[in-house]
Design an enzyme around this catalytic site. Structure first.
Site, PDB file in Angstrom:
ATOM      1  N   LYS A  22       0.843  -1.205   0.000  1.00 45.67           N
ATOM      2  CA  LYS A  22       0.000   0.000   0.000  1.00 45.67           C
ATOM      3  C   LYS A  22       0.876   1.252   0.000  1.00 45.67           C
ATOM      4  CE  LYS A  22      -1.726   1.630   4.035  1.00 45.67           C
ATOM      5  NZ  LYS A  22      -1.457   3.058   4.255  1.00 45.67           N
ATOM      6  N   ASN A  23       1.827   1.293   0.930  1.00 43.80           N
ATOM      7  CA  ASN A  23       2.600   2.530   1.074  1.00 43.80           C
ATOM      8  C   ASN A  23       3.516   2.795  -0.115  1.00 43.80           C
ATOM      9  OD1 ASN A  23       1.333   3.028   3.438  1.00 43.80           O
ATOM     10  ND2 ASN A  23       3.066   2.519   4.775  1.00 43.80           N
ATOM     11  N   ARG A  94      -3.708  10.823   4.703  1.00 44.92           N
ATOM     12  CA  ARG A  94      -2.578  11.730   4.784  1.00 44.92           C
ATOM     13  C   ARG A  94      -1.655  11.621   3.568  1.00 44.92           C
ATOM     14  NH1 ARG A  94       0.976  14.568   8.161  1.00 44.92           N
ATOM     15  NH2 ARG A  94       3.113  14.074   7.663  1.00 44.92           N
ATOM     16  N   CYS A 118      -4.594  12.893  13.240  1.00 46.35           N
ATOM     17  CA  CYS A 118      -5.273  11.626  13.040  1.00 46.35           C
ATOM     18  C   CYS A 118      -5.165  10.860  14.335  1.00 46.35           C
ATOM     19  CB  CYS A 118      -4.694  10.864  11.863  1.00 46.35           C
ATOM     20  SG  CYS A 118      -3.060  10.251  12.175  1.00 46.35           S
ATOM     21  N   ARG A 123       1.079  14.658  13.359  1.00 45.23           N
ATOM     22  CA  ARG A 123       1.549  14.481  11.980  1.00 45.23           C
ATOM     23  C   ARG A 123       1.645  15.791  11.175  1.00 45.23           C
ATOM     24  NH1 ARG A 123      -0.693   8.776   9.808  1.00 45.23           N
ATOM     25  NH2 ARG A 123       1.326   8.743   8.838  1.00 45.23           N
ATOM     26  N   PRO A 124       2.558  16.674  11.550  1.00 44.63           N
ATOM     27  CA  PRO A 124       2.733  17.925  10.800  1.00 44.63           C
ATOM     28  C   PRO A 124       3.415  17.709   9.437  1.00 44.63           C
ATOM     29  CG  PRO A 124       4.312  17.793  12.612  1.00 44.63           C
ATOM     30  CD  PRO A 124       3.474  16.558  12.683  1.00 44.63           C
ATOM     31  N   MET A 125       3.600  18.811   8.706  1.00 49.99           N
ATOM     32  CA  MET A 125       4.164  18.738   7.340  1.00 49.99           C
ATOM     33  C   MET A 125       5.454  19.559   7.227  1.00 49.99           C
ATOM     34  SD  MET A 125       2.383  17.250   4.741  1.00 49.99           S
ATOM     35  CE  MET A 125       2.620  18.313   3.309  1.00 49.99           C
ATOM     36  N   ASP A 126       6.001  19.997   8.372  1.00 48.70           N
ATOM     37  CA  ASP A 126       7.129  20.934   8.320  1.00 48.70           C
ATOM     38  C   ASP A 126       8.357  20.382   7.592  1.00 48.70           C
ATOM     39  OD1 ASP A 126       7.097  19.242  10.742  1.00 48.70           O
ATOM     40  OD2 ASP A 126       9.045  20.164  11.123  1.00 48.70           O
ATOM     41  N   ASP A 308       4.493   0.345  12.089  1.00 48.71           N
ATOM     42  CA  ASP A 308       3.273  -0.225  11.514  1.00 48.71           C
ATOM     43  C   ASP A 308       3.063  -1.695  11.898  1.00 48.71           C
ATOM     44  OD1 ASP A 308       2.678   2.198  10.391  1.00 48.71           O
ATOM     45  OD2 ASP A 308       3.170   1.642   8.331  1.00 48.71           O
ATOM     46  N   ILE A 330       8.011   6.523  17.007  1.00 53.04           N
ATOM     47  CA  ILE A 330       7.717   7.254  15.768  1.00 53.04           C
ATOM     48  C   ILE A 330       6.483   8.133  15.936  1.00 53.04           C
ATOM     49  CG2 ILE A 330       7.264   7.048  13.278  1.00 53.04           C
ATOM     50  CD1 ILE A 330       9.991   5.946  14.031  1.00 53.04           C
ATOM     51  N   ARG A 400      -8.749  -0.034   4.427  1.00 55.82           N
ATOM     52  CA  ARG A 400      -7.793   0.912   3.843  1.00 55.82           C
ATOM     53  C   ARG A 400      -6.479   0.210   3.548  1.00 55.82           C
ATOM     54  NH1 ARG A 400      -6.258   5.408   7.503  1.00 55.82           N
ATOM     55  NH2 ARG A 400      -4.826   5.560   5.758  1.00 55.82           N
TER      56      ARG A 400
HETATM   57  C1  UD1 Z   1       4.685   6.647   6.403  1.00 54.77           C
HETATM   58  C2  UD1 Z   1       3.731   5.502   6.230  1.00 54.77           C
HETATM   59  C3  UD1 Z   1       3.115   5.082   7.561  1.00 54.77           C
HETATM   60  C4  UD1 Z   1       4.214   4.791   8.579  1.00 54.77           C
HETATM   61  C5  UD1 Z   1       5.193   5.965   8.664  1.00 54.77           C
HETATM   62  C6  UD1 Z   1       6.392   5.693   9.561  1.00 54.77           C
HETATM   63  C7  UD1 Z   1       2.891   5.915   3.984  1.00 54.77           C
HETATM   64  C8  UD1 Z   1       1.728   6.277   3.124  1.00 54.77           C
HETATM   65  N1  UD1 Z   1       2.671   5.906   5.295  1.00 54.77           N
HETATM   66  O1  UD1 Z   1       3.914   7.751   6.892  1.00 54.77           O
HETATM   67  O2  UD1 Z   1       2.319   3.913   7.356  1.00 54.77           O
HETATM   68  O3  UD1 Z   1       3.654   4.571   9.857  1.00 54.77           O
HETATM   69  O4  UD1 Z   1       5.697   6.275   7.354  1.00 54.77           O
HETATM   70  O5  UD1 Z   1       7.073   4.579   9.123  1.00 54.77           O
HETATM   71  O6  UD1 Z   1       3.954   5.597   3.510  1.00 54.77           O
HETATM   72  N2  UD1 Z   1       6.745  14.288  10.946  1.00 54.77           N
HETATM   73  C9  UD1 Z   1       6.916  15.618  11.278  1.00 54.77           C
HETATM   74  N3  UD1 Z   1       6.918  16.538  10.267  1.00 54.77           N
HETATM   75  C10 UD1 Z   1       6.774  16.189   8.950  1.00 54.77           C
HETATM   76  C11 UD1 Z   1       6.610  14.826   8.619  1.00 54.77           C
HETATM   77  C12 UD1 Z   1       6.599  13.896   9.642  1.00 54.77           C
HETATM   78  O7  UD1 Z   1       7.059  15.980  12.454  1.00 54.77           O
HETATM   79  O8  UD1 Z   1       6.808  17.083   8.091  1.00 54.77           O
HETATM   80  C13 UD1 Z   1       6.719  13.253  12.024  1.00 54.77           C
HETATM   81  C14 UD1 Z   1       5.368  12.558  12.099  1.00 54.77           C
HETATM   82  O9  UD1 Z   1       4.448  13.294  12.875  1.00 54.77           O
HETATM   83  C15 UD1 Z   1       5.725  11.232  12.726  1.00 54.77           C
HETATM   84  C16 UD1 Z   1       7.141  10.965  12.163  1.00 54.77           C
HETATM   85  O10 UD1 Z   1       7.622  12.224  11.716  1.00 54.77           O
HETATM   86  O11 UD1 Z   1       5.804  11.346  14.130  1.00 54.77           O
HETATM   87  C17 UD1 Z   1       7.170   9.937  11.045  1.00 54.77           C
HETATM   88  O12 UD1 Z   1       6.411  10.407   9.969  1.00 54.77           O
HETATM   89  P1  UD1 Z   1       6.740  10.037   8.442  1.00 54.77           P
HETATM   90  O13 UD1 Z   1       7.973   9.200   8.356  1.00 54.77           O
HETATM   91  O14 UD1 Z   1       6.677  11.290   7.657  1.00 54.77           O
HETATM   92  O15 UD1 Z   1       5.495   9.141   8.114  1.00 54.77           O
HETATM   93  P2  UD1 Z   1       4.516   9.238   6.866  1.00 54.77           P
HETATM   94  O16 UD1 Z   1       5.297   9.437   5.620  1.00 54.77           O
HETATM   95  O17 UD1 Z   1       3.392  10.142   7.161  1.00 54.77           O
END
Ligand code: UD1
Length: 422
Positions: A22-23, A94, A118, A123-126, A308, A330, A400
């Site tokens: 999926k991912n 997301r 969620c 889960r921010p986007m910074d 996961d 994580i 999902r």
């Molecule tokens: C992906 C996977 C998800 C998995 C996760 C960690 C997909 C679609 N989803 O999610 O199943 O659980 O990797 O292995 O591939 N963070 C920030 N700022 C950001 C981005 C992330 O602080 O801009 C934090 C998140 O809140 C979280 C951590 O970093 O605590 C890991 O997030 P990230 O590796 O980005 O996970 P996803 O890509 O969302």
């Protein structure tokens, strides 16, 4: 809403076919936005998240066609009509944010809704935005949407990530393939899904080296061509089904399973006394005599133990012999399954990011509620060995990420059925 009923106590024997990841598929589908030529993905899983990504891409003007009963997805973006990813779709999933990098690279602009929180944390986007800004994008937050623009086009740069975020690495990798000059991602995520994304991009003519390590180098090109690419095996589905015979007893062969995708996980299984064997077609798992032993687990970015699989591992440890400590590093709030497992008789104490699980001999069936995707499957796994009936409600989370879970487990001897909502 549908629910799943499991009657525990049957041993499992036979084969389970593991689907494409999926991912990986969710990162590969937005690749279509980088090229005018057709992109065909094979070995795609049949999941509602894939349908959500299809809808999002269609809303941008891409053509997305599911073929061969959803096992193949054909994508084409010769003419895009929009650069806006709407809140209505992004809030459902997301991973919708993975259109940001490709849209910026191809169209020079994108408007993408922030996903919001969620069940498992903020889960921010910074990390995504800082990385794309380093390539020259200007990004502003207005009305809950990220408004991104790259007036003179994206330009390569050295970009250190403050954390090895999977999604940020994917967004940056896609964007950098069409940026001018070279980009270096430092502290890049090393997940197999990143390697799969890079292999697909290379088939299309991208110049990428170092994927699978913490330093990825990309030399930008003027255009990418189309490609046909098979999606890598789903290591999370694999790990989930590997746990099924450990919990229920028996022996299951996971067809398509690869040891290199689940090394840290298998080390923990072996420490718990589980036998894992590589076969011609995948991985065979057998619980050695008696209950598995307790093991401690810390979740980490790949190649560490995957977050996961934490909920599913906890379900297994509930009936292990001894006390296990699970540390979630994580996500900030990823033990929502613990109180549900406790309703089934598990002995778990949660303090912040640490859960202490004292193994009990037997769980007891109960009605339980799933709060997220991996939590819901952990409750099904727990139900496989519980005495009596377990009813898992709110299984839309499950759909999902797991295709036909009741058929796959039913075929190896589990007593499991889906009750459709009337
Ligand atoms: C992906 C996977 C998800 C998995 C996760 C960690 C997909 C679609 N989803 O999610 O199943 O659980 O990797 O292995 O591939 N963070 C920030 N700022 C950001 C981005 C992330 O602080 O801009 C934090 C998140 O809140 C979280 C951590 O970093 O605590 C890991 O997030 P990230 O590796 O980005 O996970 P996803 O890509 O969302």
């Amino acid at each position: 809403m549908d629910s799943i009923i499991v009657n525990g106590g049957s041993e499992l024997h036979g084969q389970i076919h593991i689907a494409g990841a999926k991912n990986a598929a969710l990162a590969l589908m937005p690749v279509t936005l980088l090229t005018e030529e057709p992109l065909t993905l094979t070995n795609t899983p049949r999941l509602s998240d894939i349908r959500t990504m299809s809808q999002l891409l269609q809303s941008l003007g891409a053509e997305v066609t599911a073929l061969n009963d959803g096992r193949v997805v054909a994508l084409s973006s010769h003419g895009l009509t929009s650069t806006r990813a709407d809140y209505d779709i992004v809030r459902k999933m997301r991973a919708s944010n993975l259109v940001l990098g490709p849209l910026l690279a191809r169209e020079g602009r994108a408007v993408v809704s922030l996903p919001g929180g969620c069940a498992i944390g903020a889960r921010p986007m910074d990390i995504h935005t800082t990385a794309l800004e380093a390539l020259g994008a200007e990004i502003e937050l207005k009305d809950g949407y990220l408004h991104a623009e790259a007036r003179g086009g994206l330009k390569g740069a050295v970009v250190p990530l403050r954390f090895a975020s999977v999604g940020a690495t994917e967004n940056l990798l896609m964007a950098a393939t069409l940026a001018k000059g070279s980009t270096v991602i430092e502290n890049a995520a090393r997940e197999p899904e990143i390697v799969d994304l890079a292999s697909c991009l290379r088939r299309m003519g991208a110049q990428i080296e170092g994927d699978g390590t913490s330093r990825i180098e990309i030399q930008g090109v003027d255009r990418l061509s189309g490609a046909t690419h098979p999606v890598v095996t789903d290591r999370i589905e694999l790990g989930t089904y590997m746990l099924a015979p450990v919990i229920a007893g028996g022996e299951v062969e996971c067809v398509g399973g690869r040891l290199d995708l689940v090394t840290a996980f298998v080390e923990k299984l072996e420490a718990a006394g589980v036998e894992v064997e590589e076969t011609q077609v995948g991985l065979k798992v057998r619980r050695a005599n008696g209950r598995p032993s307790a093991v401690d687990v810390v979740t980490e970015p790949f190649p560490g133990f995957p977050t996961d699989l934490q909920a599913q591992m906890m379900a297994m440890l509930c009936t292990a012999e001894g006390t296990s400590v699970l540390e979630e590093r994580i996500f900030e709030n990823r033990f929502m399954h613990a109180p549900e497992l406790m309703r089934m008789g598990a002995d778990i104490e949660v303090h912040g990011g640490t859960a202490t699980v004292k193994g009990v001999e037997r769980l007891k069936g109960a009605p339980v509620m799933a709060t997220d995707l991996r939590a819901s499957v952990s409750l099904i796994l727990a139900g496989l060995a519980a005495e009596g009936e377990t009813q898992v409600n709110r299984v839309y989370h499950l759909d999902r990420g797991y295709e036909h879970v009741e058929e796959k487990l039913g075929a190896v001897g589990a007593r499991i059925e889906r009750v459709k909502e009337r």
